[in-house]
Design a protein around this motif. Sequence first.
Motif, PDB file in Angstrom:
ATOM      1  N   GLN A  53       0.790  -1.221   0.000  1.00  0.00           N
ATOM      2  CA  GLN A  53       0.000   0.000   0.000  1.00  0.00           C
ATOM      3  C   GLN A  53       0.831   1.285   0.000  1.00  0.00           C
ATOM      4  O   GLN A  53       0.463   2.250  -0.681  1.00  0.00           O
ATOM      5  CB  GLN A  53      -0.971  -0.007   1.178  1.00  0.00           C
ATOM      6  N   PRO A  54       1.962   1.368   0.751  1.00  0.00           N
ATOM      7  CA  PRO A  54       2.735   2.623   0.711  1.00  0.00           C
ATOM      8  C   PRO A  54       3.172   3.040  -0.687  1.00  0.00           C
ATOM      9  O   PRO A  54       3.171   4.231  -1.009  1.00  0.00           O
ATOM     10  CB  PRO A  54       3.939   2.312   1.608  1.00  0.00           C
ATOM     11  N   ALA A  55       3.532   2.079  -1.537  1.00  0.00           N
ATOM     12  CA  ALA A  55       3.974   2.419  -2.890  1.00  0.00           C
ATOM     13  C   ALA A  55       2.829   2.940  -3.751  1.00  0.00           C
ATOM     14  O   ALA A  55       3.080   3.595  -4.774  1.00  0.00           O
ATOM     15  CB  ALA A  55       4.610   1.201  -3.550  1.00  0.00           C
ATOM     16  N   ASN A  56       1.588   2.661  -3.361  1.00  0.00           N
ATOM     17  CA  ASN A  56       0.426   3.082  -4.145  1.00  0.00           C
ATOM     18  C   ASN A  56      -0.137   4.425  -3.696  1.00  0.00           C
ATOM     19  O   ASN A  56      -1.066   4.939  -4.310  1.00  0.00           O
ATOM     20  CB  ASN A  56      -0.666   2.005  -4.040  1.00  0.00           C
ATOM     21  N   LEU A  57       0.416   4.997  -2.635  1.00  0.00           N
ATOM     22  CA  LEU A  57      -0.136   6.241  -2.099  1.00  0.00           C
ATOM     23  C   LEU A  57      -0.007   7.394  -3.086  1.00  0.00           C
ATOM     24  O   LEU A  57      -0.876   8.277  -3.138  1.00  0.00           O
ATOM     25  CB  LEU A  57       0.571   6.602  -0.787  1.00  0.00           C
ATOM     26  N   SER A  58       1.058   7.413  -3.876  1.00  0.00           N
ATOM     27  CA  SER A  58       1.215   8.493  -4.856  1.00  0.00           C
ATOM     28  C   SER A  58       0.109   8.457  -5.899  1.00  0.00           C
ATOM     29  O   SER A  58      -0.344   9.518  -6.365  1.00  0.00           O
ATOM     30  CB  SER A  58       2.581   8.390  -5.541  1.00  0.00           C
ATOM     31  N   SER A  59      -0.372   7.267  -6.256  1.00  0.00           N
ATOM     32  CA  SER A  59      -1.490   7.164  -7.204  1.00  0.00           C
ATOM     33  C   SER A  59      -2.771   7.700  -6.595  1.00  0.00           C
ATOM     34  O   SER A  59      -3.578   8.346  -7.282  1.00  0.00           O
ATOM     35  CB  SER A  59      -1.682   5.708  -7.632  1.00  0.00           C
ATOM     36  N   VAL A  60      -2.964   7.458  -5.302  1.00  0.00           N
ATOM     37  CA  VAL A  60      -4.154   7.979  -4.623  1.00  0.00           C
ATOM     38  C   VAL A  60      -4.114   9.502  -4.599  1.00  0.00           C
ATOM     39  O   VAL A  60      -5.118  10.172  -4.879  1.00  0.00           O
ATOM     40  CB  VAL A  60      -4.253   7.408  -3.200  1.00  0.00           C
TER      41      VAL A  60
END
Length: 477
Positions: A53-60
């Motif tokens: 999940q941390p790596a996907n935070l920029s997409s959010v």
Amino acid sequence: MPYPFPLPTTSSFSFSSCFNCDSHPSLPLNASTQRAVVRETLKKHKRLPPSSQPANLSSVVSSLTGYLPYLFAVDAGLSHRAVHGDEINVVLKTAPAIEWRPTISDSLVPGKEPPRIKVQSLEYEVFFALSALANTYTLQARAALHPLYVTSTAPVGTQQRQAAVTTATRNLLDAAAIYDYLRSRSETLVTSPPCPDISPAAVSAKCSLALAEATLLAVLKDDPYPAVVAQDRNENDTEWMYRAPDIPRVRAHLFARLCLAASEHAAKAYSLCAGRPAGGKINENFTHYLDDLRRTSRAKACRFFGIDSELGGQTGTAIAWLHAGLQELGIERKESSKKTGGFGRLKKEWTEKREDRKVEKGSNWGADAGKLEETRVLEMLETKWTKQNDTMLTQVIPPVGPLLAQIPSGREIHTIKPFQPPLLEAATLEAMRAPPDRSDEPGAYGSSDEETLTEGTPVGAFPGTQGEYRTATPSYY
């Protein structure tokens, strides 16, 4: 630390079903398109394992920042406000019905997620979208700080440590600015919020929480003791000898004042959430975190007052300050002594190992607001200074009560910059004067939490005969 906020999920929604825009006919369509991206991104993020999940935070963040200008454009049209000097004429056809899943509201069933809340106002759509963005900034701050607490790899260097703290501080201050904007905006509301997540008390508490955590990071940036304690547990550390941490006396007193300011912010947040805010009750995990953060901040302040006393040659007073810090954490002195044995020591070691495993897995670590980490630091210094005092100085250790009575007030270091709602570019807004080229009706999925398809009319079917058609596999669009 910071608090591990879960991100909300939401249902699909068509702006054209509730709003007309005579001046910019394509605005509802574009707003629906951008919101669909947000919905899918939040759905994808929720289904990722915690380690991914941390790596996907920029997409959010990217999806939310792309959607907010369109949302604020619709909001400006309803409020008869101009954007870049261009009037937007938005007319409400019918009240919207949008579902959001809260994040800090108390669940009706223990162990279950809180039920989805139906939002029937665009104002609360703004609140949920901005809250989701602020929560994401807080999670990005956690991701930046995570390498500092990992003990399975080599310790990070001083420059990487300071860069991580700087990044986390910037994210927390951005989150605080959004919460402060929501707090001021909530003062104009005339209706009760549908859930505690977006209540005035909750957004004010989140603002105070973000400011408290950012203030503590200003101390962590130059505080060597947590790193020394983590280094002692790190099997990959190749340094077998290190120089004793040295903190100038003036800075130790300054750090104590900063920790007291953080404690005051955390206490304010706790008082706002401990009752029953408008819309319902807040999750106990969140309120317990606020109380733990208040206690941890005061314990840190006591530690720095102790360091200040020890640097001045008052070892007995310094040990008393450490006892005061442990008392603020609610820990009895006998539990911090080496003489503690049997079940007490076993329980303590098991708790520490469990927290270390959470850090390694990257899931729900730091949910105690750094209470365990500060306990380790206080116990390390107490062991060192007590041995020094017993063998060399033999100073009298004063009682704790008078020391706590003379604690000064906190000192602020950060100021919250006003949040500016993002606006559409003038060229983008002008292009939406053209009529829409397609419909923005929602797809078959009603909510980002649902896997099942809602029944619809097959393509080419005669009206009323959809029950006679069957498909082997559903179609995804």
